[in-house]
Enzyme design. Structure first.
Site, PDB file in Angstrom:
ATOM      1  N   ASP A  79       2.997  -9.017  -0.638  1.00 27.53           N
ATOM      2  CA  ASP A  79       3.441  -7.678  -1.066  1.00 27.53           C
ATOM      3  C   ASP A  79       3.814  -6.808   0.135  1.00 27.53           C
ATOM      4  O   ASP A  79       4.846  -6.138   0.121  1.00 27.53           O
ATOM      5  CB  ASP A  79       2.331  -6.968  -1.862  1.00 27.53           C
ATOM      6  CG  ASP A  79       2.139  -7.565  -3.249  1.00 27.53           C
ATOM      7  OD1 ASP A  79       3.105  -8.127  -3.797  1.00 27.53           O
ATOM      8  OD2 ASP A  79       1.018  -7.462  -3.779  1.00 27.53           O
TER       9      ASP A  79
ATOM     10  N   LYS B  10      -6.148  -9.503  -7.945  1.00 27.77           N
ATOM     11  CA  LYS B  10      -5.839  -9.779  -6.536  1.00 27.77           C
ATOM     12  C   LYS B  10      -7.073  -9.845  -5.643  1.00 27.77           C
ATOM     13  O   LYS B  10      -7.103 -10.606  -4.686  1.00 27.77           O
ATOM     14  CB  LYS B  10      -4.827  -8.749  -6.005  1.00 27.77           C
ATOM     15  CG  LYS B  10      -3.460  -8.905  -6.679  1.00 27.77           C
ATOM     16  CD  LYS B  10      -2.431  -7.956  -6.109  1.00 27.77           C
ATOM     17  CE  LYS B  10      -1.140  -8.042  -6.913  1.00 27.77           C
ATOM     18  NZ  LYS B  10      -0.054  -7.255  -6.321  1.00 27.77           N
TER      19      LYS B  10
END
Ligand code: ATR
Length: 304
Positions: A124, A88
């Site tokens: 997220d 990420k």
């Protein structure tokens, strides 16, 4: 032959990538490992129900290979991708345009390949927030929150989202308290009115601090293995608590079982998985109906 997991070598040509497949691979989840990812199931169902001619694949990408993966995907005309552990941060570094919230989170989990830019987003945090709203019928920003396992990747994303939404109080808990230092500094610099406290898991005031909160979130990996104990002792819980475990396999972790026995309202990470997926889909296909996509994704996972 269609594969369950592809790798960079499969990205040399369209012919190689799409051999034996009805639809062209144009979306993917990149991870290491990636074989367990439920994203293809969710996204393929949404692609099919919207009549989009694209296949969503799993792509195993070794650490250090994100730049090459992006470049090959762009050459092949991919629409975008999801990015999971451990990529990420590397994804953020290899995007040419990064959404401000993703930059604050320090992580990108959704990428869109535009003609003139590689755009990075993070779904997220918003996915977590929407999951809490949906599952408990409350607004995240109104809740005081304890995050256990706040030093890990998921914990940092959720902690940042809590501060961005202005929760009144945030208690960061981690087994290794040192790992909270940089997160604490970063969150404190966001200029929100949130009161932030960091504690180690064995701090004597842990129970008192947890009980002063409305929502307890587990973002640690404790609960994944069948023999794991509850990450928090019973003294930390009260019946008024909302307890959310980001783990969804098993569906009822030891923490959630303990919380239920105390009369708490509980939910697991499946709702976050679905909501982050639906937000990602929206970044790729702005014209689709978010509620319809969400429903299709939920059904696709329930059927697994
Ligand atoms: P990721 O970054 O992929 O989320 P991670 O860095 O391994 O994964 O984070 C896992 C989280 O679970 C961390 O908060 C970790 O605590 P430490 O920072 O102290 O390692 C937590 N964790 C893992 N095993 C644990 C255990 N047995 N007890 C308490 N916390 C644990």
């Amino acid at each position: 032959m269609m594969k369950s997991v592809y790798n960079l070598d499969d990205l040399i040509s369209r012919d190689a990538l799409d051999a034996g497949a009805e639809k062209p691979a144009r979306l993917a989840v990149l991870g290491w490992p990636v074989a367990h990812s439920a994203s293809p199931q969710m996204h393929q169902a949404a692609l099919d129900s919207n009549g989009i001619d694209a296949r969503y694949i799993r792509l195993a990408v070794e650490p250090g290979q994100i730049r090459e993966a992006f470049s090959r995907m762009r050459d092949l005309g991919f629409i975008g991708c999801n990015v999971t552990v451990p990529h990420k941060l590397a994804a953020l570094e290899n995007c040419t345009a990064v959404d401000p919230a993703a930059r604050m989170l320090g992580a990108v989990n959704t990428v869109r390949f535009d003609e003139d830019a590689t755009c990075g987003f993070n779904t997220d945090g918003p996915g977590f927030s929407r999951a809490i709203e949906d599952d408990f019928a409350v607004l995240l920003g109104r809740l005081s929150v304890t995050i256990v396992g706040a030093g890990g990747g998921a914990g940092q994303a959720i902690a940042t989202q809590c501060v961005l939404q202005g929760v009144p109080n945030l208690v960061l808990v981690n087994r290794t308290a040192d790992k909270l230092e940089s997160l604490f500094t970063r969150l404190s610099s966001l200029g929100s009115a949130t009161g932030i406290l960091s504690l180690s898991l064995d701090d004597p005031s842990l129970a008192e601090q947890c009980r002063a909160c409305d929502l307890i979130v587990n973002t640690s990996s404790v609960g994944l293995k069948p023999e794991d104990p509850s990450i928090l002792p019973v003294a930390c819980l009260k019946p008024e608590h909302f307890v959310y475990d980001t783990i969804y396999q098993p569906a009822v972790t030891p923490l959630l079982a303990l919380a239920r026995s105390q009369g708490c309202r509980t939910s697991n990470g499946l709702s976050m998985l679905i909501h982050q997926g639906a937000f990602a889909f929206q970044h790729w296909f702005q014209k689709t109906d978010p509620a319809e996509v969400l429903g299709v994704m939920r059904k696709a996972l329930a059927g697994s």
